[in-house]
Motif scaffolding. Structure first.
Motif, mmCIF file in Angstrom:
data_model
loop_
_atom_site.group_PDB
_atom_site.id
_atom_site.type_symbol
_atom_site.label_atom_id
_atom_site.label_comp_id
_atom_site.label_asym_id
_atom_site.label_seq_id
_atom_site.Cartn_x
_atom_site.Cartn_y
_atom_site.Cartn_z
ATOM 1 N N PRO A 1 -75.662 -21.551 -11.801
ATOM 2 C CA PRO A 1 -76.675 -21.319 -12.835
ATOM 3 C C PRO A 1 -76.741 -19.842 -13.231
ATOM 4 N N GLY A 2 -76.466 -19.565 -14.498
ATOM 5 C CA GLY A 2 -76.558 -18.214 -15.020
ATOM 6 C C GLY A 2 -75.319 -17.363 -14.905
ATOM 7 N N ARG A 3 -74.262 -17.895 -14.338
ATOM 8 C CA ARG A 3 -73.065 -17.075 -14.195
ATOM 9 C C ARG A 3 -71.827 -17.954 -14.055
ATOM 10 N N ALA A 4 -70.657 -17.373 -14.336
ATOM 11 C CA ALA A 4 -69.429 -18.162 -14.308
ATOM 12 C C ALA A 4 -68.229 -17.263 -14.085
ATOM 13 N N ALA A 5 -67.155 -17.864 -13.585
ATOM 14 C CA ALA A 5 -65.854 -17.210 -13.470
ATOM 15 C C ALA A 5 -64.841 -18.078 -14.184
ATOM 16 N N LEU A 6 -64.159 -17.515 -15.189
ATOM 17 C CA LEU A 6 -63.209 -18.259 -16.006
ATOM 18 C C LEU A 6 -61.803 -17.741 -15.731
ATOM 19 N N SER A 7 -60.904 -18.615 -15.338
ATOM 20 C CA SER A 7 -59.521 -18.236 -15.037
ATOM 21 C C SER A 7 -58.592 -18.739 -16.136
ATOM 22 N N TYR A 8 -57.688 -17.865 -16.573
ATOM 23 C CA TYR A 8 -56.774 -18.224 -17.659
ATOM 24 C C TYR A 8 -55.555 -17.316 -17.593
ATOM 25 N N LEU A 9 -54.541 -17.617 -18.378
ATOM 26 C CA LEU A 9 -53.348 -16.777 -18.430
ATOM 27 C C LEU A 9 -53.550 -15.666 -19.453
ATOM 28 N N ALA A 10 -53.356 -14.427 -19.026
ATOM 29 C CA ALA A 10 -53.590 -13.276 -19.894
ATOM 30 C C ALA A 10 -52.562 -13.220 -21.019
ATOM 31 N N ARG A 11 -53.015 -12.714 -22.170
ATOM 32 C CA ARG A 11 -52.128 -12.582 -23.333
ATOM 33 C C ARG A 11 -51.652 -11.154 -23.534
ATOM 34 N N GLY A 12 -52.254 -10.205 -22.835
ATOM 35 C CA GLY A 12 -51.864 -8.808 -22.971
ATOM 36 C C GLY A 12 -52.202 -8.054 -21.704
ATOM 37 N N ASP A 13 -52.115 -6.714 -21.757
ATOM 38 C CA ASP A 13 -52.483 -5.923 -20.597
ATOM 39 C C ASP A 13 -54.005 -5.814 -20.519
#
Length: 248
Positions: A169-181
């Protein structure tokens, strides 16, 4: 004790799965929700017991077993490892598995660090290729429920298109593949002025960090890192974050 209720992920993307199950998470009183590339988990905290651990686990499980169509005999306690779990799927989807473990024991993505530190620091696997860089974005939003948090995350979900997300509740961590530096990603996400840094384990174990003035934090890490197939691991964070204010 802590419980992990696993749900069907299906073919939906992480954002769609979050929106689908957020109301259910609030309905059953979950204090966290994780969506990975293969699964979705609702995480619940229980209580410590000084007496009969097996009975306490059954008491915590009982309303969830009834809610999703498991029979009492589908749920068994293993005294040698001191946790309890369902032995098969229930009659009522979307649940697929229920596990209850004693407090401070790592379970799936969830460990004793749940609810502390930057934002959810559970392990979310997105299986990067060797030449890819994994990004993890920590954000806070004005919400007090899982469903409210997921709704408030809508702009970030659209910008990032995450492969995996951990929500409290109120916070999150999102993981993804980076597109740049690091700088390019921070600019693309609209973080504004950022303070950059590095968390170094050794030459092959480096996390680059960018922190915006509002506390939004971006971490980048090489997909070739040999330390763990997960990113970033629960134990790694506790050992590597150097901020003295980080909880013990």
């Amino acid at each position: 004790m802590q419980a992990m209720l696993r749900l069907e992920r299906g073919t939906a993307d992480a954002a769609e799965t979050l929106r689908r199950y957020a109301p259910l998470a609030d309905e059953i009183g979950a204090d966290g929700m994780d969506v990975d590339v293969e699964r979705a988990d609702l995480l619940l905290s229980g209580w410590r017991v000084a007496g009969n651990e097996e009975r306490a686990m059954h008491d915590l499980a009982h309303p969830l077993l009834r809610r999703f169509g498991w029979r009492e005999q589908d749920f068994g306690y293993s005294p040698n490892v001191r946790y309890a779990e369902t032995m098969g799927p229930p009659s009522g989807p979307p649940a697929t598995r229920l596990v209850i473990d004693r407090a401070s024991q790592e379970m799936g993505w969830e460990g004793e660090t749940h609810g502390t530190g930057l934002t959810p620091d559970r392990t979310l696997e997105i299986e990067p290729a060797e030449d890819e860089v994994v990004a993890r974005l920590f954000v806070a939003v004005p919400a007090t429920t899982i469903a409210g948090t997921v709704a408030a995350l809508a702009p970030w979900l659209a910008r990032v298109e995450p492969a995996a997300v951990g929500v409290d509740p109120g916070r999150a961590a999102l993981s993804y593949l980076a597109r740049g530096d690091l700088r390019a990603e921070a600019e693309r996400l609209g973080l504004g002025p950022v303070e950059t840094g590095r968390i170094e384990g050794d030459a092959d174990h480096v996390i680059e960090t960018a922190t915006a003035t509002d506390g939004t934090t971006l971490w980048l890490r090489r997909g070739t890192d040999p330390v763990s197939p997960y990113w970033p691991g629960i134990l790694e964070i506790r050992e590597m974050v150097l901020d003295p204010s980080y909880p013990d």
